[in-house]
Design a protein around this motif. Structure first.
Motif, PDB file in Angstrom:
ATOM      1  N   GLN A  48       1.095   2.282   5.196  1.00 33.88           N
ATOM      2  CA  GLN A  48       0.279   3.379   4.669  1.00 33.88           C
ATOM      3  C   GLN A  48      -0.081   3.141   3.204  1.00 33.88           C
ATOM      4  O   GLN A  48      -1.235   3.337   2.801  1.00 33.88           O
ATOM      5  N   LEU A  49       0.896   2.708   2.425  1.00 35.53           N
ATOM      6  CA  LEU A  49       0.635   2.454   1.004  1.00 35.53           C
ATOM      7  C   LEU A  49      -0.320   1.286   0.812  1.00 35.53           C
ATOM      8  O   LEU A  49      -1.166   1.308  -0.089  1.00 35.53           O
ATOM      9  N   THR A  50      -0.211   0.281   1.664  1.00 33.52           N
ATOM     10  CA  THR A  50      -1.123  -0.852   1.592  1.00 33.52           C
ATOM     11  C   THR A  50      -2.546  -0.410   1.907  1.00 33.52           C
ATOM     12  O   THR A  50      -3.499  -0.809   1.221  1.00 33.52           O
ATOM     13  N   ALA A  51      -2.686   0.430   2.927  1.00 36.68           N
ATOM     14  CA  ALA A  51      -4.014   0.946   3.277  1.00 36.68           C
ATOM     15  C   ALA A  51      -4.586   1.769   2.121  1.00 36.68           C
ATOM     16  O   ALA A  51      -5.771   1.639   1.781  1.00 36.68           O
ATOM     17  N   GLN A  52      -3.749   2.607   1.525  1.00 40.57           N
ATOM     18  CA  GLN A  52      -4.207   3.413   0.380  1.00 40.57           C
ATOM     19  C   GLN A  52      -4.602   2.516  -0.787  1.00 40.57           C
ATOM     20  O   GLN A  52      -5.616   2.750  -1.446  1.00 40.57           O
ATOM     21  N   VAL A  56      -8.246   2.309  -2.553  1.00 43.89           N
ATOM     22  CA  VAL A  56      -8.419   2.520  -3.999  1.00 43.89           C
ATOM     23  C   VAL A  56      -9.079   1.291  -4.635  1.00 43.89           C
ATOM     24  O   VAL A  56      -9.971   1.423  -5.477  1.00 43.89           O
ATOM     25  N   GLN A  57      -8.669   0.114  -4.213  1.00 43.30           N
ATOM     26  CA  GLN A  57      -9.274  -1.105  -4.760  1.00 43.30           C
ATOM     27  C   GLN A  57     -10.762  -1.168  -4.426  1.00 43.30           C
ATOM     28  O   GLN A  57     -11.572  -1.549  -5.265  1.00 43.30           O
ATOM     29  N   THR A  58     -11.117  -0.762  -3.227  1.00 44.38           N
ATOM     30  CA  THR A  58     -12.528  -0.729  -2.839  1.00 44.38           C
ATOM     31  C   THR A  58     -13.295   0.264  -3.704  1.00 44.38           C
ATOM     32  O   THR A  58     -14.410  -0.026  -4.167  1.00 44.38           O
ATOM     33  N   GLN A  59     -12.694   1.437  -3.929  1.00 40.72           N
ATOM     34  CA  GLN A  59     -13.343   2.442  -4.786  1.00 40.72           C
ATOM     35  C   GLN A  59     -13.525   1.917  -6.204  1.00 40.72           C
ATOM     36  O   GLN A  59     -14.583   2.115  -6.814  1.00 40.72           O
ATOM     37  N   VAL A  60     -12.505   1.258  -6.725  1.00 40.66           N
ATOM     38  CA  VAL A  60     -12.588   0.718  -8.086  1.00 40.66           C
ATOM     39  C   VAL A  60     -13.707  -0.323  -8.167  1.00 40.66           C
ATOM     40  O   VAL A  60     -14.501  -0.329  -9.112  1.00 40.66           O
ATOM     41  N   THR A  61     -13.788  -1.193  -7.181  1.00 40.21           N
ATOM     42  CA  THR A  61     -14.835  -2.217  -7.164  1.00 40.21           C
ATOM     43  C   THR A  61     -16.213  -1.563  -7.128  1.00 40.21           C
ATOM     44  O   THR A  61     -17.121  -1.959  -7.867  1.00 40.21           O
TER      45      THR A  61
END
Length: 85
Positions: A48-52, A56-61
């Motif tokens: 779950q944390l990896t998916a989150q 978040v990394q996608t949003q930051v990009t």
């Protein structure tokens, strides 16, 4: 008669050792089951944390790309304003 008493004592001692061994095995099995359950829960939490983290990394990009686009547009507008002045 004394041999029977000794044999009975030896048998009783052996019986106690077997009972202790059975109890140790039972406790170890319970501990193993608890550990396996905890590992499964931790793996699920990690997934779950990896998916989150990936989200978040996608949003930051995406935000970095949007910021760069806005920066380029602002620079272009400033250049156009400079040409007018």
């Amino acid at each position: 008669m004394s041999e029977t008493n000794i044999s009975a004592d030896e048998f009783q001692a052996l019986e106690q050792k077997v009972l202790r061994a059975v109890e140790i095995v039972r406790r170890e099995r319970e501990a193993r089951a608890a550990a396996e359950s905890e590992v499964a829960a931790l793996r699920e939490q990690l997934d779950q944390l990896t998916a989150q983290s990936n989200a978040v990394q996608t949003q930051v990009t995406t935000l970095h790309q949007e910021r760069e686009t806005v920066r380029q547009r602002v620079e272009k507008m400033l250049e156009q304003m400079d040409e007018l002045l």
